[in-house]
Design a protein around this motif. Structure first.
Motif, mmCIF file in Angstrom:
data_model
loop_
_atom_site.group_PDB
_atom_site.id
_atom_site.type_symbol
_atom_site.label_atom_id
_atom_site.label_comp_id
_atom_site.label_asym_id
_atom_site.label_seq_id
_atom_site.Cartn_x
_atom_site.Cartn_y
_atom_site.Cartn_z
ATOM 1 N N LEU A 152 0.838 -1.202 0.000
ATOM 2 C CA LEU A 152 0.000 0.000 0.000
ATOM 3 C C LEU A 152 0.874 1.255 0.000
ATOM 4 N N TYR A 153 1.999 1.189 0.734
ATOM 5 C CA TYR A 153 2.940 2.319 0.780
ATOM 6 C C TYR A 153 3.531 2.559 -0.605
ATOM 7 N N TRP A 154 3.896 1.483 -1.294
ATOM 8 C CA TRP A 154 4.476 1.622 -2.628
ATOM 9 C C TRP A 154 3.437 2.077 -3.647
ATOM 10 N N LEU A 155 2.185 1.658 -3.432
ATOM 11 C CA LEU A 155 1.116 2.028 -4.361
ATOM 12 C C LEU A 155 0.723 3.497 -4.202
ATOM 13 N N ALA A 156 0.747 3.986 -2.963
ATOM 14 C CA ALA A 156 0.346 5.370 -2.692
ATOM 15 C C ALA A 156 1.311 6.351 -3.349
ATOM 16 N N ASP A 157 0.758 7.407 -3.902
ATOM 17 C CA ASP A 157 1.579 8.459 -4.515
ATOM 18 C C ASP A 157 1.392 9.723 -3.687
ATOM 19 N N LEU A 280 0.000 2.046 -14.838
ATOM 20 C CA LEU A 280 0.668 2.080 -13.543
ATOM 21 C C LEU A 280 2.175 2.069 -13.752
ATOM 22 N N SER A 281 2.881 2.787 -12.891
ATOM 23 C CA SER A 281 4.338 2.782 -12.947
ATOM 24 C C SER A 281 4.861 1.467 -12.368
ATOM 25 N N GLY A 282 6.173 1.229 -12.542
ATOM 26 C CA GLY A 282 6.781 0.021 -11.970
ATOM 27 C C GLY A 282 6.614 -0.023 -10.461
ATOM 28 N N ARG A 283 6.750 1.137 -9.819
ATOM 29 C CA ARG A 283 6.590 1.217 -8.362
ATOM 30 C C ARG A 283 5.165 0.828 -7.952
ATOM 31 N N GLU A 284 4.180 1.330 -8.700
ATOM 32 C CA GLU A 284 2.780 1.029 -8.381
ATOM 33 C C GLU A 284 2.461 -0.448 -8.613
ATOM 34 N N LEU A 285 3.017 -1.037 -9.687
ATOM 35 C CA LEU A 285 2.807 -2.460 -9.955
ATOM 36 C C LEU A 285 3.434 -3.313 -8.855
ATOM 37 N N LEU A 286 4.605 -2.896 -8.362
ATOM 38 C CA LEU A 286 5.241 -3.602 -7.247
ATOM 39 C C LEU A 286 4.347 -3.538 -6.008
ATOM 40 N N GLY A 287 3.755 -2.363 -5.772
ATOM 41 C CA GLY A 287 2.848 -2.212 -4.641
ATOM 42 C C GLY A 287 1.659 -3.143 -4.753
ATOM 43 N N CYS A 288 1.075 -3.236 -5.961
ATOM 44 C CA CYS A 288 -0.064 -4.140 -6.187
ATOM 45 C C CYS A 288 0.339 -5.592 -5.960
ATOM 46 N N MET A 291 0.627 -6.272 -2.270
ATOM 47 C CA MET A 291 -0.699 -6.344 -1.649
ATOM 48 C C MET A 291 -1.369 -7.690 -1.948
ATOM 49 N N LEU A 292 -1.290 -8.126 -3.200
ATOM 50 C CA LEU A 292 -1.894 -9.403 -3.565
ATOM 51 C C LEU A 292 -1.209 -10.546 -2.816
ATOM 52 N N ALA A 293 0.128 -10.487 -2.735
ATOM 53 C CA ALA A 293 0.875 -11.514 -1.994
ATOM 54 C C ALA A 293 0.439 -11.529 -0.531
ATOM 55 N N GLY A 294 0.239 -10.340 0.040
ATOM 56 C CA GLY A 294 -0.196 -10.245 1.432
ATOM 57 C C GLY A 294 -1.546 -10.903 1.651
#
Length: 308
Positions: A152-157, A280-288, A291-294
């Protein structure tokens, strides 16, 4: 039984697909109609459509709701009358109204894919809020929550204030939906799940209509302009997807069901990209991804360890 399980999981996959895709018409509708007015139309009409479906399923599968009572002990009686289901359905309708209002308003500020993904966080919040009700959890849940919060932190801008407001509203809606799920889990042990759901949608639609009249300027023309998103939500997202979910819960393996329902977030992201050109940017995709892994880690733990 294996064949029934496969059929059930296909129904759940379709429900997750319809719900994930729903974030596109929800976003498109915001170009024509205000959030509360949209919710009023989609939920009230969706509830009306469910009434004949409830009657049909009650005749065709009278044991449906009794068979799917989670954690039922001693074979307690389940109330099937509409009158008995009114109070519980009204409570669920209130939580649905609050969660849906926050989610729909979030789409004014951020993308459909992001709202869909963040809303999926409710799967993790359910066991956390459940702690206050005496439910036990385990280290897998906490590991999953840690992963998802990092995601969520990585997804947030934080540089985009408007988008951040939308993301926070989506997170708040996930919290409310978690409360709604726990409330439903408690009520379906005592009341007919089909009728509870129907009352819930009608109450949510009515509350949304009253709130819209107070804080918005609803018009029939706006509803006509948003006709196809409203139609999609009432038919596919409410009547069909919800009925598929109820029918599938009889035979789907709980661990498989959780993974399948987690895909709603992925479908929302893919639909936003394919149909609304949301990138989505690479950072946002990493955040997603985190989150899915979580979500998956947490629910893997909940179905291999003790959580009640």
């Amino acid at each position: 039984m294996q064949r029934k399980q496969v059929q059930a999981e296909i129904l759940l996959l379709l429900a997750a697909f319809f719900w994930g895709l729903a974030f596109v018409p929800q976003k498109v509708a915001m170009e024509h109609i205000e959030p509360l007015a949209f919710n009023a139309w989609r939920f009230f009409l969706g509830g009306l459509i469910l009434i004949p479906i409830v009657s049909w399923l009650s005749r065709r599968a009278p044991k449906l709701t009794h068979e799917m009572q989670p954690g039922e002990e001693g074979g307690g009686r389940v109330a099937h009358s509409w009158r008995a289901c009114l109070p519980g359905g009204a409570i669920l309708g209130f939580w649905l109204f609050l969660g849906a209002a926050l989610q729909q308003a979030a789409l004014l500020y951020t993308t459909a894919g992001r709202v869909g993904f963040i809303t999926g966080f409710y799967l993790l919040l359910v066991p956390v809020i459940g702690l206050s009700l005496g439910h036990r959890t385990n280290r897998w849940t906490w590991a999953g929550i840690g992963l998802a919060l990092l995601g969520l932190y990585w997804l947030a801008d934080f540089s985009e204030k408007a988008q951040l407001v939308g993301d926070l509203m989506a997170f708040a809606s996930a919290f409310v939906f978690a409360i709604q799920v726990l409330s439903a889990d408690h009520l379906v042990r005592r009341y007919d799940a089909l009728r509870l759901a129907c009352v819930q949608f009608l109450v949510c639609g009515a509350l949304s209509a009253v709130a819209s009249l107070i804080v918005e300027q609803p018009s029939l023309q706006a509803a006509i302009d948003a006709a196809w998103p409203i139609a999609y939500m009432m038919i596919f997202s409410t009547a069909i997807a919800f009925t598929f979910q109820l029918l599938a819960q009889r035979h789907a393996a709980p661990s498989h069901a959780t993974v399948i329902m987690s895909l709603e977030s992925v479908f929302a992201l893919a639909a936003g990209w394919l149909l609304l050109n949301e990138l989505l940017s690479g950072r946002e995709l990493l955040g997603c991804g985190l989150m899915l892994a979580g979500m998956l880690v947490s629910h893997y733990g909940n179905h291999t360890g003790t959580h009640h």
